[in-house]
Design a protein around this motif. Structure first.
Motif, PDB file in Angstrom:
ATOM      1  N   ASN A 136       0.864  -1.105   0.065  1.00  0.00           N
ATOM      2  CA  ASN A 136       0.012   0.077   0.250  1.00  0.00           C
ATOM      3  C   ASN A 136       0.770   1.285   0.028  1.00  0.00           C
ATOM      4  N   LEU A 137       1.977   1.270   0.920  1.00  0.00           N
ATOM      5  CA  LEU A 137       2.892   2.449   0.870  1.00  0.00           C
ATOM      6  C   LEU A 137       3.528   2.671  -0.432  1.00  0.00           C
ATOM      7  N   THR A 138       3.954   1.505  -0.988  1.00  0.00           N
ATOM      8  CA  THR A 138       4.969   1.692  -2.075  1.00  0.00           C
ATOM      9  C   THR A 138       4.082   2.062  -3.420  1.00  0.00           C
ATOM     10  N   VAL A 151      -6.330   5.116   0.115  1.00  0.00           N
ATOM     11  CA  VAL A 151      -6.180   5.884   1.699  1.00  0.00           C
ATOM     12  C   VAL A 151      -7.566   5.658   1.935  1.00  0.00           C
ATOM     13  N   ARG A 152      -8.664   5.895   1.063  1.00  0.00           N
ATOM     14  CA  ARG A 152     -10.024   6.078   1.138  1.00  0.00           C
ATOM     15  C   ARG A 152     -10.232   6.768   2.592  1.00  0.00           C
ATOM     16  N   PRO A 153     -10.293   8.082   2.220  1.00  0.00           N
ATOM     17  CA  PRO A 153     -10.433   8.954   3.621  1.00  0.00           C
ATOM     18  C   PRO A 153     -11.697   8.598   4.076  1.00  0.00           C
ATOM     19  N   GLU A 154     -12.870   8.233   3.640  1.00  0.00           N
ATOM     20  CA  GLU A 154     -13.975   8.137   4.183  1.00  0.00           C
ATOM     21  C   GLU A 154     -14.280   6.621   4.900  1.00  0.00           C
ATOM     22  N   ALA A 155     -13.063   5.978   4.910  1.00  0.00           N
ATOM     23  CA  ALA A 155     -13.163   4.342   5.340  1.00  0.00           C
ATOM     24  C   ALA A 155     -12.665   4.367   6.888  1.00  0.00           C
ATOM     25  N   GLY A 156     -13.046   3.514   7.575  1.00  0.00           N
ATOM     26  CA  GLY A 156     -12.260   3.506   8.611  1.00  0.00           C
ATOM     27  C   GLY A 156     -10.811   3.087   8.929  1.00  0.00           C
ATOM     28  N   GLY A 157     -10.515   2.586   7.485  1.00  0.00           N
ATOM     29  CA  GLY A 157      -8.819   2.269   7.441  1.00  0.00           C
ATOM     30  C   GLY A 157      -7.960   3.341   7.524  1.00  0.00           C
ATOM     31  N   LEU A 159      -2.062   9.347   6.512  1.00  0.00           N
ATOM     32  CA  LEU A 159      -1.808  10.762   6.570  1.00  0.00           C
ATOM     33  C   LEU A 159      -0.371  10.871   6.266  1.00  0.00           C
ATOM     34  N   TYR A 160       0.313  10.078   7.287  1.00  0.00           N
ATOM     35  CA  TYR A 160       2.067  10.538   7.110  1.00  0.00           C
ATOM     36  C   TYR A 160       2.339  10.133   5.545  1.00  0.00           C
ATOM     37  N   ALA A 161       1.927   8.936   5.159  1.00  0.00           N
ATOM     38  CA  ALA A 161       2.429   8.574   3.721  1.00  0.00           C
ATOM     39  C   ALA A 161       2.216   9.622   2.626  1.00  0.00           C
ATOM     40  N   LEU A 162       0.853  10.373   2.863  1.00  0.00           N
ATOM     41  CA  LEU A 162       0.516  11.347   1.983  1.00  0.00           C
ATOM     42  C   LEU A 162       1.546  12.544   2.206  1.00  0.00           C
ATOM     43  N   ILE A 163       1.654  13.101   3.487  1.00  0.00           N
ATOM     44  CA  ILE A 163       2.723  14.016   3.807  1.00  0.00           C
ATOM     45  C   ILE A 163       4.176  13.562   3.083  1.00  0.00           C
ATOM     46  N   CYS A 164       4.438  12.257   3.146  1.00  0.00           N
ATOM     47  CA  CYS A 164       5.832  12.035   2.721  1.00  0.00           C
ATOM     48  C   CYS A 164       5.906  12.258   1.208  1.00  0.00           C
ATOM     49  N   VAL A 165       4.786  12.013   0.582  1.00  0.00           N
ATOM     50  CA  VAL A 165       4.667  12.185  -0.836  1.00  0.00           C
ATOM     51  C   VAL A 165       5.070  13.753  -1.098  1.00  0.00           C
ATOM     52  N   VAL A 166       4.344  14.687  -0.398  1.00  0.00           N
ATOM     53  CA  VAL A 166       4.674  16.094  -0.418  1.00  0.00           C
ATOM     54  C   VAL A 166       5.896  16.594  -0.267  1.00  0.00           C
ATOM     55  N   VAL A 167       6.567  15.980   0.809  1.00  0.00           N
ATOM     56  CA  VAL A 167       7.908  16.349   1.179  1.00  0.00           C
ATOM     57  C   VAL A 167       8.830  15.787   0.054  1.00  0.00           C
ATOM     58  N   VAL A 168       8.767  14.787  -0.422  1.00  0.00           N
ATOM     59  CA  VAL A 168       9.663  13.991  -1.333  1.00  0.00           C
ATOM     60  C   VAL A 168       9.636  14.840  -2.850  1.00  0.00           C
ATOM     61  N   THR A 169       8.238  15.209  -2.794  1.00  0.00           N
ATOM     62  CA  THR A 169       7.919  16.195  -4.420  1.00  0.00           C
ATOM     63  C   THR A 169       8.824  17.391  -4.111  1.00  0.00           C
ATOM     64  N   ALA A 170       8.828  17.961  -2.799  1.00  0.00           N
ATOM     65  CA  ALA A 170       9.532  19.276  -2.796  1.00  0.00           C
ATOM     66  C   ALA A 170      11.112  18.963  -2.871  1.00  0.00           C
ATOM     67  N   ARG A 171      11.572  17.900  -2.357  1.00  0.00           N
ATOM     68  CA  ARG A 171      12.856  17.778  -2.388  1.00  0.00           C
ATOM     69  C   ARG A 171      13.332  17.402  -3.971  1.00  0.00           C
ATOM     70  N   ASP A 172      12.580  16.818  -4.745  1.00  0.00           N
ATOM     71  CA  ASP A 172      12.835  16.601  -6.147  1.00  0.00           C
ATOM     72  C   ASP A 172      12.907  17.869  -6.799  1.00  0.00           C
ATOM     73  N   LEU A 173      11.796  18.766  -6.410  1.00  0.00           N
ATOM     74  CA  LEU A 173      11.817  19.929  -7.190  1.00  0.00           C
ATOM     75  C   LEU A 173      12.959  20.783  -6.813  1.00  0.00           C
ATOM     76  N   LEU A 174      13.685  20.614  -5.512  1.00  0.00           N
ATOM     77  CA  LEU A 174      14.937  21.257  -5.326  1.00  0.00           C
ATOM     78  C   LEU A 174      16.047  20.773  -6.073  1.00  0.00           C
ATOM     79  N   THR A 206      -7.595  -1.338  -3.393  1.00  0.00           N
ATOM     80  CA  THR A 206      -6.056  -0.916  -3.461  1.00  0.00           C
ATOM     81  C   THR A 206      -5.449  -1.207  -4.702  1.00  0.00           C
ATOM     82  N   GLN A 207      -5.668  -2.458  -5.073  1.00  0.00           N
ATOM     83  CA  GLN A 207      -4.992  -2.896  -6.330  1.00  0.00           C
ATOM     84  C   GLN A 207      -5.523  -1.966  -7.505  1.00  0.00           C
ATOM     85  N   LEU A 208      -6.766  -1.828  -7.484  1.00  0.00           N
ATOM     86  CA  LEU A 208      -7.357  -0.863  -8.506  1.00  0.00           C
ATOM     87  C   LEU A 208      -6.615   0.676  -8.384  1.00  0.00           C
ATOM     88  N   GLY A 209      -6.550   1.017  -7.380  1.00  0.00           N
ATOM     89  CA  GLY A 209      -5.968   2.448  -7.120  1.00  0.00           C
ATOM     90  C   GLY A 209      -4.265   2.458  -7.656  1.00  0.00           C
TER      91      GLY A 209
END
Length: 296
Positions: free
Chosen positions: A97-99, A140-146, A152-167, A265-268
């Motif tokens: 999922n994280l990958t 991640v399905r925000p509306e689901a209990g999962g 959220l940390y995984a999504l923040i990681c994507v944002v931070v790595v994006t900023a790193r790659d833009l630099l 998750t597989q579809l996503g």
């Protein structure tokens, strides 16, 4: 005899396997050692290897401008933050999922380059990016209990790595990649050493020591093979094979952690990979048209 592109593709697939192994060892180490101590032990080993490698390659002889130094340090800070968010998610989220979520990076970097670097992005690529983000939501399905703080940390990681790659894109080509990687490793090690002050220090068990060796060797091997891949084959041919990392994560998740993503998750994940490949294809088409216009 294999062509350069075939060798480059094989190297990229092997590099992705190495990075997946490194993540798997880190996930197992989360059950053995406190996180910050894990970062210190791994960081010392990786920094030593990269330091020797950079010295032999002459990376320390390159004269850097003040602008380049600031970019290297700022990139290392973003990379250090991404490590923390990534490991928090890795310890509590299925590795596949994280990958899959991290596969959205080509999409977010493309969008970020358009917003902050002024790079041209057509409506087709913007539509693909939107579909790819839909794939992330299916995982991640925000509306689901999962959905929890670790998603959220995984999504923040994507944002931070994006900023790193833009630099990274703003760095001059004169900056050696080995030097950038070494600075990152040192920053992460120092971060771990500071974090250790909040932990009870313990020596690694024999099993933990083996895992530490494994993750250190795997992360250096992954870096080496991916660098060799882009230098051996054409970038346009080799880069899409980064998505093989998701397949490796599925295999490792199933056999090592008894994890298998559900259908949504597989579809996503499929949507993210498909739109990422389409975005990369459109970048090739745009670059080819630009070259054709330049030759007229």
């Amino acid at each position: 005899m294999l062509s350069d592109n075939a060798r480059g593709a094989l190297l990229m697939m092997a590099g992705m396997a190495a990075f997946t192994l490194s993540d798997s060892f880190m996930k197992l180490l989360g059950q053995e050692l406190p996180m910050f101590q894990t970062l210190v032990w791994r960081g010392l080993a990786v920094s030593a290897v990269l330091g020797l490698w950079a010295w032999r390659a002459g990376a320390f002889r390159v004269v850097l401008t003040g602008h380049d130094r600031r970019l290297i340090v700022l990139r290392a800070l973003f990379d250090t933050a991404s490590v923390w968010f990534f490991l928090q998610a890795l310890y509590h989220t299925p590795i596949a999922n994280l990958t899959a979520i991290m596969q959205a990076l080509p999409l977010t970097v493309t969008l970020g380059a358009a917003l902050f670097l002024g790079e041209a992005v057509g409506w087709k690529r913007l539509a693909a990016i939107g579909v790819g983000f839909l794939g992330v939501l299916l995982i991640v399905r925000p509306e689901a209990g999962g959905f929890d703080v670790y998603a959220l940390y995984a999504l923040i990681c994507v944002v931070v790595v994006t900023a790193r790659d833009l630099l990274t894109r703003r760095m001059t080509k004169a900056i050696p990649s080995l030097l950038v990687a070494l600075v990152n490793a040192v920053f992460v090690t120092v971060f771990g050493a500071v974090g250790m002050l909040s932990e009870t220090v313990q020596l690694p068990s024999p099993q933990a020591a083996l895992l530490l060796c494994g993750t250190s060797l795997a992360i250096v091997g992954g870096y080496l093979m991916t660098v060799m891949a882009v230098r051996t084959g054409e970038l346009a041919v080799v880069t899409p094979f980064r998505y093989v990392g998701l397949i490796w994560a599925l295999i490792v998740g199933f056999f090592l952690f008894r994890e298998w993503p559900d259908m949504l998750t597989q579809l996503g994940a499929g949507l993210i990979v498909a739109t990422g490949l389409f975005t990369f294809y459109r970048e090739r088409v745009t670059a080819r048209k630009a070259r054709a216009r330049a030759l007229r």
